[in-house]
Design a protein around this motif. Structure first.
Motif, mmCIF file in Angstrom:
data_model
loop_
_atom_site.group_PDB
_atom_site.id
_atom_site.type_symbol
_atom_site.label_atom_id
_atom_site.label_comp_id
_atom_site.label_asym_id
_atom_site.label_seq_id
_atom_site.Cartn_x
_atom_site.Cartn_y
_atom_site.Cartn_z
ATOM 1 N N ALA A 137 4.450 -2.947 -6.608
ATOM 2 C CA ALA A 137 2.656 -2.572 -6.333
ATOM 3 C C ALA A 137 2.671 -1.521 -7.461
ATOM 4 O O ALA A 137 1.805 -1.763 -8.261
ATOM 5 C CB ALA A 137 2.360 -2.320 -5.015
ATOM 6 N N LEU A 140 0.691 -1.259 -0.113
ATOM 7 C CA LEU A 140 -0.137 -0.009 -0.058
ATOM 8 C C LEU A 140 0.983 1.165 0.036
ATOM 9 O O LEU A 140 2.026 1.341 0.475
ATOM 10 C CB LEU A 140 -0.809 0.012 1.257
ATOM 11 C CG LEU A 140 -2.128 -0.932 1.320
ATOM 12 C CD1 LEU A 140 -2.575 -0.867 2.576
ATOM 13 C CD2 LEU A 140 -2.883 -1.213 0.048
ATOM 14 N N PHE A 141 0.395 2.388 -0.425
ATOM 15 C CA PHE A 141 1.333 3.526 -0.681
ATOM 16 C C PHE A 141 1.283 4.378 0.709
ATOM 17 O O PHE A 141 -0.139 4.621 0.732
ATOM 18 C CB PHE A 141 0.708 4.392 -1.997
ATOM 19 C CG PHE A 141 1.018 3.626 -3.117
ATOM 20 C CD1 PHE A 141 2.039 2.895 -3.462
ATOM 21 C CD2 PHE A 141 -0.161 3.478 -3.998
ATOM 22 C CE1 PHE A 141 2.376 2.257 -4.624
ATOM 23 C CE2 PHE A 141 0.239 2.913 -5.392
ATOM 24 C CZ PHE A 141 1.204 2.220 -5.527
ATOM 25 N N PRO A 142 2.111 4.503 1.485
ATOM 26 C CA PRO A 142 1.782 5.041 2.837
ATOM 27 C C PRO A 142 1.538 6.193 2.865
ATOM 28 O O PRO A 142 0.960 6.804 3.840
ATOM 29 C CB PRO A 142 3.408 4.898 3.331
ATOM 30 C CG PRO A 142 4.227 4.396 2.359
ATOM 31 C CD PRO A 142 3.704 3.728 1.139
ATOM 32 N N HIS A 143 1.778 6.985 1.943
ATOM 33 C CA HIS A 143 1.496 8.589 1.947
ATOM 34 C C HIS A 143 -0.041 8.867 1.194
ATOM 35 O O HIS A 143 -0.528 9.838 1.043
ATOM 36 C CB HIS A 143 2.359 9.450 0.849
ATOM 37 C CG HIS A 143 2.592 8.796 -0.446
ATOM 38 N ND1 HIS A 143 2.776 7.729 -0.875
ATOM 39 C CD2 HIS A 143 2.338 9.452 -1.615
ATOM 40 C CE1 HIS A 143 2.791 7.620 -2.264
ATOM 41 N NE2 HIS A 143 2.560 8.779 -2.544
ATOM 42 N N MET A 144 -0.695 7.759 1.087
ATOM 43 C CA MET A 144 -2.187 7.789 0.409
ATOM 44 C C MET A 144 -3.143 7.160 1.388
ATOM 45 O O MET A 144 -2.901 6.160 2.001
ATOM 46 C CB MET A 144 -2.102 7.163 -0.816
ATOM 47 C CG MET A 144 -1.377 7.657 -2.019
ATOM 48 S SD MET A 144 -1.913 6.724 -3.594
ATOM 49 C CE MET A 144 -0.486 7.446 -4.712
ATOM 50 N N TYR A 185 5.080 9.718 6.923
ATOM 51 C CA TYR A 185 3.723 9.088 6.802
ATOM 52 C C TYR A 185 3.828 7.797 7.360
ATOM 53 O O TYR A 185 2.711 7.281 7.714
ATOM 54 C CB TYR A 185 3.297 8.689 5.392
ATOM 55 C CG TYR A 185 3.710 9.899 4.272
ATOM 56 C CD1 TYR A 185 2.613 10.897 3.954
ATOM 57 C CD2 TYR A 185 4.788 9.943 3.477
ATOM 58 C CE1 TYR A 185 2.897 11.800 3.205
ATOM 59 C CE2 TYR A 185 4.917 11.016 2.690
ATOM 60 C CZ TYR A 185 4.104 11.700 2.302
ATOM 61 O OH TYR A 185 4.221 12.844 1.354
ATOM 62 N N GLN A 186 4.971 7.361 7.674
ATOM 63 C CA GLN A 186 5.165 6.205 8.330
ATOM 64 C C GLN A 186 5.330 5.950 9.783
ATOM 65 O O GLN A 186 6.254 6.727 10.324
ATOM 66 C CB GLN A 186 6.130 5.047 7.682
ATOM 67 C CG GLN A 186 6.472 5.441 6.461
ATOM 68 C CD GLN A 186 6.823 4.255 5.468
ATOM 69 O OE1 GLN A 186 6.070 3.210 5.634
ATOM 70 N NE2 GLN A 186 7.365 4.457 4.242
ATOM 71 N N VAL A 237 4.337 8.290 -6.553
ATOM 72 C CA VAL A 237 4.720 7.398 -5.368
ATOM 73 C C VAL A 237 6.299 7.717 -4.764
ATOM 74 O O VAL A 237 6.492 8.006 -3.669
ATOM 75 C CB VAL A 237 4.713 5.841 -5.934
ATOM 76 C CG1 VAL A 237 5.285 4.969 -4.741
ATOM 77 C CG2 VAL A 237 3.498 5.568 -6.226
ATOM 78 N N VAL A 265 6.523 -1.190 -2.307
ATOM 79 C CA VAL A 265 5.682 -0.175 -2.929
ATOM 80 C C VAL A 265 6.155 0.124 -4.367
ATOM 81 O O VAL A 265 5.118 0.275 -5.357
ATOM 82 C CB VAL A 265 6.118 1.070 -2.086
ATOM 83 C CG1 VAL A 265 5.677 2.416 -2.808
ATOM 84 C CG2 VAL A 265 5.483 0.957 -0.564
ATOM 85 N N LEU A 318 7.213 9.593 -1.228
ATOM 86 C CA LEU A 318 7.676 9.059 -0.226
ATOM 87 C C LEU A 318 9.119 9.134 0.184
ATOM 88 O O LEU A 318 9.799 9.215 1.413
ATOM 89 C CB LEU A 318 7.917 7.455 -0.484
ATOM 90 C CG LEU A 318 6.200 6.789 -0.628
ATOM 91 C CD1 LEU A 318 6.306 5.666 -1.022
ATOM 92 C CD2 LEU A 318 5.715 7.180 0.868
#
Lengths: 348, 212
Positions: free
Chosen positions: B118, A107-111, B211-212, B133, B115, B137
């Motif tokens: 995907a 999964l795209f962590p920023h979305m 984000y993480q 993407v 990522v 990131l």
């Protein structure tokens, strides 16, 4: 090789109507490798079937799957999707019509969840209302209430929930075909079982053609309509779970699936595999009944404790569906299963 | 110390136009150098993150360039580029580039391969994968590099005065020989404030991309 693959853009569809994915004499050589990773594989996956590629690591199962969406380029051979050779399509177009689920979810962590699911519809240029409706529909399908989960980031989900979103994302543009690369391998065993059940439930409603890679024998036997067992880049057996357990093609398959352990074999097979019409009075009148999805080991236990030699088989709603008998169990567990299975039990 | 500060404050009050012009020049030089460094080093960083062989040489080369004092670069360039803004900008870009380059490379290489797979598997083109993407990131790490670069550039832009460009360096280099420490502070304190503000702003931006 390049010429051969280029030529495939002109090849006319020439495959059976019900075949969704067809591999024809597919070879994959990695430079420097001693033997081909995939060695002259031909097989055909029926539309709406969940077919599992099973084998030890290095057997070529992942490579075979990733040639379908061209994450690996095949060295020679043909692959057709819905009758179209994959090289007749533009790379991105091919991939956008195939759902893809991977072990690490990706999964795209920023979305947010909603944006993750919307990736392929956005690439395909769907309008916003259509995408919005689709997101809600899919979240409901995978058991995540949209109002609660749409706006979350992947980090705010458990591993199991993330993979549910992964599955929803793969199905976003309603592809006819899904590729799943060990999707549940990194998930704890309780959640994994629940996700497997969910996948079966979802598959029951959507009927996608699914090519699913795993090295987990139990997962394969639970989920598959058919299993492709691979070894050293070759297909050793392509058959139903029942046939693979009861008539393994060779010693390798037998050992891989643990076919010689009777109780284990029973625990991996479902009552539905031995379902027969209600004939025995004992079964018709007897109070003891068993669910059609229960495993045969459980059925054996019930038979032993009931003293009767048949059980009534009921479906989820409790409606009688038939019976199963000790005789059928005996046949299945005999030391020579190959000679005892009725010939009409065989499939390709 | 209080006395020095109040003298510095008085100086600013009496030389407002000179002071603000110096601040403006200082900011303009710093931002231009930073922008140039980003324009050059961001794409280069993305490229070397995909070419590990070349990355080794380029990062070593950049490491060498980095240890040459900016002031030395400044005077080495004067014979070819003359006195003027280009010379100052080159010296400052050499200073600002390496952290941006190294962090872009590290940020891109640090991405979870799942990522990328995907994204490719879902049918993103290489450009879509990069802009939708990979860059978003890698951004926190890249911004950290820009932050380091910004602080270094703002502090070092004082030397631009030495080749006649002005900026806050004027007050420092004018105050030094006269032992006018108040004048020195008129240059030094705003430089510190600017650098500190840049640091605060960019770390806030960096945090908003985590984000993480």
């Amino acid at each position: 090789m390049a010429a051969q693959i280029a030529e495939q853009t002109k090849v006319e569809p020439k495959v059976a109507d019900d075949a969704a994915i067809v591999f024809e004499d597919v070879v994959k050589d990695f430079p420097g490798a001693a033997r081909p990773a995939v060695n002259h594989v031909s097989l055909s996956v029926k539309r709406g079937h969940l077919v599992i590629l099973l084998g030890p690591s290095g057997c070529g199962k992942t490579t075979l799957m990733k040639m379908v969406n061209r994450l690996h380029e095949m060295t020679s051979g043909y692959i057709y999707i819905e009758g179209t050779p994959i090289y007749a399509l533009k790379l991105e177009a091919l991939r956008r019509q195939i759902g893809y689920v991977i072990q690490d979810v990706g999964l795209f962590p920023h979305m947010r969840v909603e944006k993750n699911i919307a990736v392929v519809p956005n690439l395909l240029g769907w309008d916003k209302p259509r995408i919005d409706a689709r997101i809600d529909e899919l979240l409901k399908l995978v058991g995540l209430p949209p109002e609660e989960y749409r706006r979350r980031y992947p980090r705010q989900l458990s591993g199991g929930q993330q993979q549910r979103v992964g599955i929803a994302r793969a199905m976003a543009a309603d592809p006819a075909t899904l590729l799943m690369d060990e999707p549940f391998a990194a998930i704890d065993s309780i959640t994994r079982t629940r996700l497997q059940d969910e996948l079966l439930r979802i598959q029951h409603t959507v009927r996608k053609t699914i090519l699913f890679v795993t090295h987990d024998v139990e997962e394969a036997l639970r989920l598959a309509d058919e299993i492709v067992i691979m070894q050293n880049g070759e297909v050793v057996q392509y058959d139903t779970p029942l046939n693979i357990l009861t008539r393994p093609a060779n010693q390798f398959v037998s050992q891989l699936v643990g076919a010689e352990d009777v109780l284990r074999r029973l625990s991996l097979l479902a009552v539905k595999d031995l379902l027969e019409p209600l004939t025995s009075q004992a079964a018709a009148n007897h109070a003891l009944s068993i669910g059609i999805g229960d495993n045969l080991r459980h059925a054996l236990g019930l038979i032993m404790s009931s003293g009767s030699d048949a059980l009534r088989v009921v479906d989820e709603a409790g409606n009688p569906r038939g019976q199963m008998t000790l005789t059928a169990l005996r046949q299945l567990t005999s030391d020579h299963p190959n000679t005892l299975l009725p010939p009409d039990g065989a499939t390709t | 110390m209080i006395e020095l500060l109040s003298k510095a404050y008085d100086y600013i009050q009496h030389n407002q136009s000179r002071f603000w012009e110096a601040v403006g020049t200082h900011l303009r030089i710093s931002l231009t150098a930073l922008a140039l460094a980003i324009i050059i080093c961001l794409p280069l960083g993305i490229w070397i993150s995909r070419h590990p062989q070349a990355a080794r040489y380029i990062i070593n080369l950049v490491g060498v360039a980095r240890v040459i004092p900016s002031i030395a670069i400044l005077f080495l360039l004067v014979p070819t580029l003359g006195f003027g803004e280009p010379t100052a900008l080159v010296a400052l870009v050499v200073l600002a580039g390496p952290p941006i380059l190294i962090n872009t490379d590290a940020g891109m290489r640090g991405l979870n391969p799942a990522v990328r797979e995907a994204g490719r598997g879902m049918g993103m083109s290489p450009t879509q994968l990069l802009t939708r993407v990979e860059l978003p990131l890698a951004l926190p790490v890249i911004i950290a590099g820009i932050r380091t670069a910004a602080v270094e550039v703002i502090a070092s832009a004082t030397i631009a005065y030495l080749i006649g460009i002005g900026g806050l360096g004027y007050f420092i280099f004018a105050g030094l020989p006269l032992s006018r420490y108040d004048l020195l502070l008129v240059g030094a304190i705003p430089v510190a404030i600017l650098a500190f503000t840049a640091e605060l702003l960019l770390s806030a931006v960096q945090r908003s991309f985590r984000y993480q």
